[in-house]
Design an enzyme around this catalytic site. Sequence first.
Site, PDB file in Angstrom:
ATOM      1  N   SER A 227       0.846  -1.192   0.000  1.00 26.52           N
ATOM      2  CA  SER A 227       0.000   0.000   0.000  1.00 26.52           C
ATOM      3  C   SER A 227       0.891   1.255   0.000  1.00 26.52           C
ATOM      4  CB  SER A 227      -0.933  -0.038   1.213  1.00 26.52           C
ATOM      5  OG  SER A 227      -1.957   0.908   1.064  1.00 26.52           O
TER       6      SER A 227
ATOM      7  N   ASP B  59     -16.749 -16.949 -11.015  1.00 25.28           N
ATOM      8  CA  ASP B  59     -15.880 -17.981 -10.425  1.00 25.28           C
ATOM      9  C   ASP B  59     -15.393 -18.982 -11.470  1.00 25.28           C
ATOM     10  OD1 ASP B  59     -14.800 -20.083  -9.002  1.00 25.28           O
ATOM     11  OD2 ASP B  59     -16.548 -20.430  -7.720  1.00 25.28           O
TER      12      ASP B  59
ATOM     13  N   ASP C  52     -12.479 -19.056 -14.773  1.00 23.33           N
ATOM     14  CA  ASP C  52     -11.065 -19.455 -14.728  1.00 23.33           C
ATOM     15  C   ASP C  52     -10.892 -20.963 -14.828  1.00 23.33           C
ATOM     16  OD1 ASP C  52     -11.687 -20.477 -12.170  1.00 23.33           O
ATOM     17  OD2 ASP C  52     -11.087 -18.627 -11.182  1.00 23.33           O
TER      18      ASP C  52
ATOM     19  N   VAL D 293     -13.359 -18.494  -6.077  1.00 24.59           N
ATOM     20  CA  VAL D 293     -12.342 -17.473  -6.323  1.00 24.59           C
ATOM     21  C   VAL D 293     -12.413 -17.026  -7.779  1.00 24.59           C
ATOM     22  CG1 VAL D 293      -9.875 -16.955  -6.307  1.00 24.59           C
ATOM     23  CG2 VAL D 293     -10.833 -18.513  -4.590  1.00 24.59           C
TER      24      VAL D 293
ATOM     25  N   ASP E 185      -8.704  -6.149  -5.153  1.00 21.96           N
ATOM     26  CA  ASP E 185      -8.358  -5.053  -4.236  1.00 21.96           C
ATOM     27  C   ASP E 185      -9.432  -3.961  -4.290  1.00 21.96           C
ATOM     28  OD1 ASP E 185      -7.208  -2.671  -3.109  1.00 21.96           O
ATOM     29  OD2 ASP E 185      -5.214  -3.503  -3.417  1.00 21.96           O
TER      30      ASP E 185
ATOM     31  N   HIS F  84      -7.079  -5.821  -0.355  1.00 20.25           N
ATOM     32  CA  HIS F  84      -5.985  -4.860  -0.284  1.00 20.25           C
ATOM     33  C   HIS F  84      -4.900  -5.336   0.686  1.00 20.25           C
ATOM     34  CE1 HIS F  84      -3.834  -1.251  -0.853  1.00 20.25           C
ATOM     35  NE2 HIS F  84      -4.002  -0.810   0.367  1.00 20.25           N
TER      36      HIS F  84
HETATM   37 CA    CA Z   1     -12.565 -19.943  -9.719  1.00 20.64          CA
END
Ligand code: CA
Length: 583
Positions: free
Chosen positions: A201, A268, A271, A277, A448, A494
Amino acid sequence: MRSKMSLLAGTATLSLAQAASLADVCTSTYASSVAPSSPLMGITVDPSSVTANAVYNYSSSSTAFWAASTFDFCNVTLSYTHDGLNDTVLLEFWLPAPADFQNRWLSTGGFGYAINGDGANLPGGVMYGAASGQTDGGFGSFSTEFDDVFLLTNGTADRQALYMFGYQAHYELSAVGKSFTKNFFNLTTSEKLYAYYQGCSEGGREGWSQVQRFGEEWDGAVIGAPAIRYGQQQPNHLYPGVVEQTMGYYPPPCELEKINNLTIAACDILDGKKDGVVSRTDLCKLHFDFNSTIGASYYCPAETTTTVLKKRLSTSNTTPAQNGTVTKAGAAAAAKMIDGLKTLDGKRAYIWYQPSATYDDAETQYNSETDSWELDITSLGGEWVTKWLELVDLDNLSNLDNVTYDTMRDWMELGWQRYEDVLQTTWPDLTPFYSNGGKIIHVHGESDPSIPTGSSVHYHESVRQQMYPSLSFNESSEALNDWNRLYLVPGAAHCTYSSDQPNGGWPQTTLLTMIDWVENGEKPDRLNATVQEGSNTGQQQQLCPWPHRPLFVNNGTELTCVFDEESYETWVYDFDAYKLPLY
Ligand SMILES: [Ca+2]
Ligand SMILES: *[C@@H]1O[C@H](CO)[C@@H](O)[C@H](O)[C@H]1NC(C)=O
Ligand SMILES: *[C@@H]1O[C@H](CO)[C@@H](O)[C@H](O)[C@H]1NC(C)=O
Ligand SMILES: *[C@@H]1O[C@H](CO)[C@@H](O)[C@H](O)[C@H]1NC(C)=O
Ligand SMILES: *[C@@H]1O[C@H](CO)[C@@H](O)[C@H](O)[C@H]1NC(C)=O
Ligand SMILES: *[C@@H]1O[C@H](CO)[C@@H](O)[C@H](O)[C@H]1NC(C)=O
Ligand SMILES: *[C@@H]1O[C@H](CO)[C@@H](O)[C@H](O)[C@H]1NC(C)=O
Ligand SMILES: *[C@@H]1O[C@H](CO)[C@@H](O)[C@H](O)[C@H]1NC(C)=O
Ligand SMILES: *[C@@H]1O[C@H](CO)[C@@H](O)[C@H](O)[C@H]1NC(C)=O
Ligand SMILES: *[C@@H]1O[C@H](CO)[C@@H](O)[C@H](O)[C@H]1NC(C)=O
Ligand SMILES: *[C@@H]1O[C@H](CO)[C@@H](O)[C@H](O)[C@H]1NC(C)=O
Ligand SMILES: *[C@@H]1O[C@H](CO)[C@@H](O)[C@H](O)[C@H]1NC(C)=O
Ligand SMILES: *[C@@H]1O[C@H](CO)[C@@H](O)[C@H](O)[C@H]1NC(C)=O
């Protein structure tokens, strides 16, 4: 005499002479005797200011950046003055016990408007045999932040404090600290003291401020989510407020939370792995339609939340139960925010966070008298406008009356121009650092909510273009990755992991990876991130080096790092709201 042990290589070179114990050397008399008097022209160390106390079995708990550790150290403080100014700058060093010292120095930085972590960042080096240091910048104490001292009075800035915060204090910290450390451990002139930097940061910005200016100073810098491009970064926090005001719609926080939950749920799998995630926020940007959230019902119970904005500044909000459905206006506000700041005639002035980042800066406040949601100005952005742009000693803006997207752009250009040589911190030519053999590992949370992930990507790409103008994209990316690597951290917020995407994690051994790179030539490929909460705590995840992006294959079981042109283009910005190039 000192003994050296390499934790990494597993080999030990023990000196034959008896090593001094921590108790032997951790005295103010000894520390004072090894304090350099003037390691840089223009500064004088006060030998009578030196304090030293030994600390045994100090337990540092686990943080996003390092695992828990217990160690002994010598805590030294000293002060120096700038010749001709008669000021006082305070430094604190934590020196490992002589038997644990491994010829390393680590400078640590701050957060928000703080130039140090008030001691909290020092363990990160001592646990790896590094003497670690922090500075108070000359602001009066380790807990005094820059925003408390920047204005001498309305209209008059303290330029010494400004330049100390911008870069000078860190330069001096490393000069005094490295010289002190060499003397303390009796290093001969031919013995190498490896110099590292670690910060996130504002601490990340401080790291870049050194790498950009003092190429010979460092061997390796671990830089997280840096608050660079300060002129744009600080007022940008106000952007969602201006969106809400412009659209005349102040979304209940629960509505934006629901929109974000739906965004994460939908993106999600893009990917290739359904794990909660969003590792590919770029694909999310390309494929997610905010209008798909319209009509979804949401509910949040009544609660009192305290938001810590920075040290000693928090706000407390009591909100009623929120029960409703996502509106067209709510979806449109979220989409507008994600799109980033454009002027009224459509030119790009800045960028926003990636889809999946929480809408912290957009948070509205509840007015119980009118039973409605209202503008809540974030003071990180408000204070920037009052103190640094208007030079008025106020901590916040009282309103955003008459503030348009064009006002935002003008604020950004004003701050950029006024503070270009001190706070902007985007100098893109790192030739001296590179020529000196310096290495960089730069990390940034992909979700972030406080510094745009794209900010780090844009700077990284600026460095690539400035340093390798005649090479192709592939050649220049490869050349840059040889010494300066950027890793986006899937699911992370962050400077830390995020409870919204608990399977994401945060790289917890990056300094060790950097040490291995600098001292043993082990260039990292994928960087380890550690899952630090939830049912998969402790799991290692692998991060892909930019410009490669993660893509899971074989039904989510195998990670590949791929380059995808369409995704890449979502990270490339033309800041055509300005006539000058924005690095
Ligand atoms: Ca994923
Ligand atoms: C530190 O901890 C070790 C191991 O628990 C113990 O043997 C030692 O006495 C402790 N030292 C001090 C100074 O407390
Ligand atoms: C380090 O020394 C300073 C100055 O004496 C003191 O304020 C601080 O508490 C010490 N820190 C530790 C961990 O001993
Ligand atoms: C420097 O500052 C100290 C303490 O603030 C003060 O006692 C001293 O007189 C000052 N010296 C000069 C030369 O101004
Ligand atoms: C500085 O300006 C602000 C805003 O006008 C005012 O509230 C404050 O009293 C002023 N401070 C001084 C010391 O004049
Ligand atoms: C450095 O050398 C001095 C003088 O020989 C000795 O007193 C001191 O203990 C040594 N320091 C360390 C850390 O070994
Ligand atoms: C969003 O998801 C989190 C779990 O990840 C949950 O705790 C929260 O209640 C959800 N918020 C809304 C508004 O549905
Ligand atoms: C979403 O809906 C709005 C009308 O509410 C419309 O103006 C906008 O174009 C739609 N967005 C997309 C991506 O379809
Ligand atoms: C939210 O409102 C709906 C419709 O009025 C109602 O059916 C539901 O029970 C409410 N939910 C909560 C948790 O209050
Ligand atoms: C900043 O000021 C505005 C207007 O007075 C207020 O709504 C907001 O809560 C303040 N923010 C902080 C963090 O104090
Ligand atoms: C906003 O603009 C109007 C019209 O120009 C002006 O009357 C008003 O004073 C302005 N408000 C602020 C806070 O500048
Ligand atoms: C990364 O994690 C893997 C698997 O957990 C482990 O084998 C490896 O040693 C770690 N690498 C580093 C540099 O810590
Ligand atoms: C793919 O992975 C999911 C989740 O782990 C699992 O439920 C599913 O059976 C797998 N599909 C195949 C074809 O292996």
